[in-house]
Write a protein that holds these residues in place. Structure first.
Motif, short mmCIF file in Angstrom:
data_model
loop_
_atom_site.label_atom_id
_atom_site.label_comp_id
_atom_site.label_asym_id
_atom_site.label_seq_id
_atom_site.Cartn_x
_atom_site.Cartn_y
_atom_site.Cartn_z
N ARG A 123 27.98 92.15 -6.30
CA ARG A 123 26.87 93.09 -6.20
C ARG A 123 25.72 92.49 -5.42
O ARG A 123 25.60 91.28 -5.30
N LEU A 124 24.87 93.36 -4.92
CA LEU A 124 23.63 92.96 -4.28
C LEU A 124 22.63 94.09 -4.40
O LEU A 124 23.00 95.21 -4.74
N ASP A 125 21.38 93.79 -4.15
CA ASP A 125 20.31 94.80 -4.16
C ASP A 125 19.80 94.97 -2.74
O ASP A 125 19.71 94.00 -1.97
N VAL A 126 19.42 96.19 -2.42
CA VAL A 126 18.83 96.49 -1.11
C VAL A 126 17.84 97.62 -1.32
O VAL A 126 18.07 98.51 -2.14
N TYR A 127 16.72 97.57 -0.62
CA TYR A 127 15.73 98.64 -0.73
C TYR A 127 16.33 99.94 -0.19
O TYR A 127 16.96 99.94 0.87
N SER A 128 16.09 101.03 -0.90
CA SER A 128 16.69 102.32 -0.53
C SER A 128 16.22 102.81 0.84
O SER A 128 16.94 103.57 1.49
N ASP A 129 15.05 102.40 1.28
CA ASP A 129 14.54 102.81 2.60
C ASP A 129 14.95 101.85 3.71
O ASP A 129 14.65 102.09 4.88
N ASN A 130 15.63 100.77 3.38
CA ASN A 130 16.05 99.79 4.38
C ASN A 130 17.42 100.20 4.93
O ASN A 130 18.45 99.62 4.62
N LEU A 131 17.38 101.22 5.76
CA LEU A 131 18.62 101.83 6.25
C LEU A 131 19.47 100.88 7.09
O LEU A 131 20.70 100.91 7.01
N ALA A 132 18.83 100.00 7.86
CA ALA A 132 19.60 99.05 8.67
C ALA A 132 20.39 98.11 7.76
O ALA A 132 21.57 97.84 8.01
N ALA A 133 19.77 97.62 6.71
CA ALA A 133 20.47 96.72 5.78
C ALA A 133 21.58 97.48 5.05
O ALA A 133 22.68 96.94 4.87
N GLN A 143 29.54 99.65 -1.38
CA GLN A 143 29.30 101.07 -1.60
C GLN A 143 28.02 101.22 -2.41
O GLN A 143 27.71 100.39 -3.27
N ARG A 144 27.30 102.32 -2.16
CA ARG A 144 26.10 102.60 -2.96
C ARG A 144 26.53 102.84 -4.39
O ARG A 144 27.54 103.49 -4.65
#
Length: 160
Positions: A123-133, A143-144
């Motif tokens: 698992r990992l975390d990514v900001y929802s608005d960081n579309l490039a990441a 997968q989200r």
């Protein structure tokens, strides 16, 4: 294009890795208004390098670190099917080396390390608005799964 090598981080990498951490924080500030304005730190990188349950990977070109990431074995919540999982973080590629697939190679190496430790949930975390990441992680097979939401105290939460 110079060849990129992946290797395990060592304590001699610490100064460069601390610079990478600040690069990550600066890239994430626009996505997170809750981060303090002053210099902050997310990680105890020295402890991670020394921890047998954490793999810190460095991508290097001509002996110079240009990217990083870690996988850390964590205990899962008791209600989940898996007892442990690998959490990925500290994903960074120096700006002049981006777009060359380095992040995917780092993720792949961390996935392999996790599998070698009999950990198949990653698992990992990514900001929802960081579309490039998000796109980069989806290309690497993620997968989200869950969206973390917040409301600031004293705010109605309604948009005008």
């Amino acid at each position: 294009m110079k060849e990129i090598q992946l290797r395990r981080a060592v304590l001699d990498d610490l100064d460069t890795l601390l610079e990478f951490e600040q690069g990550i924080i600066e890239a994430e500030r626009p996505f997170d208004e809750t981060l303090k304005e002053e210099k902050i730190s997310y990680y105890d990188l020295k402890a991670f390098i020394l921890d047998p349950d954490t793999e810190v990977v460095v991508a290097e070109s001509d002996g110079k670190p240009v990217g990083s990431g870690y996988a850390r074995i964590m205990d899962a919540k008791s209600f989940l099917k898996h007892g442990k999982y690998a959490y990925l973080g500290f994903m960074y590629v120096h700006p002049e080396y981006r777009g060359r697939g380095i992040n995917k190679r780092i993720v792949d190496a961390l996935k392999q390390w996790s599998l070698s430790r009999n950990i198949s949930e990653i698992r990992l975390d990514v900001y929802s608005d960081n579309l490039a990441a998000i796109r980069a992680y989806e290309k690497a097979g993620f997968q989200r799964h869950l969206l973390n939401m917040r409301i600031a105290s004293g705010s109605s939460g309604e948009k005008e």
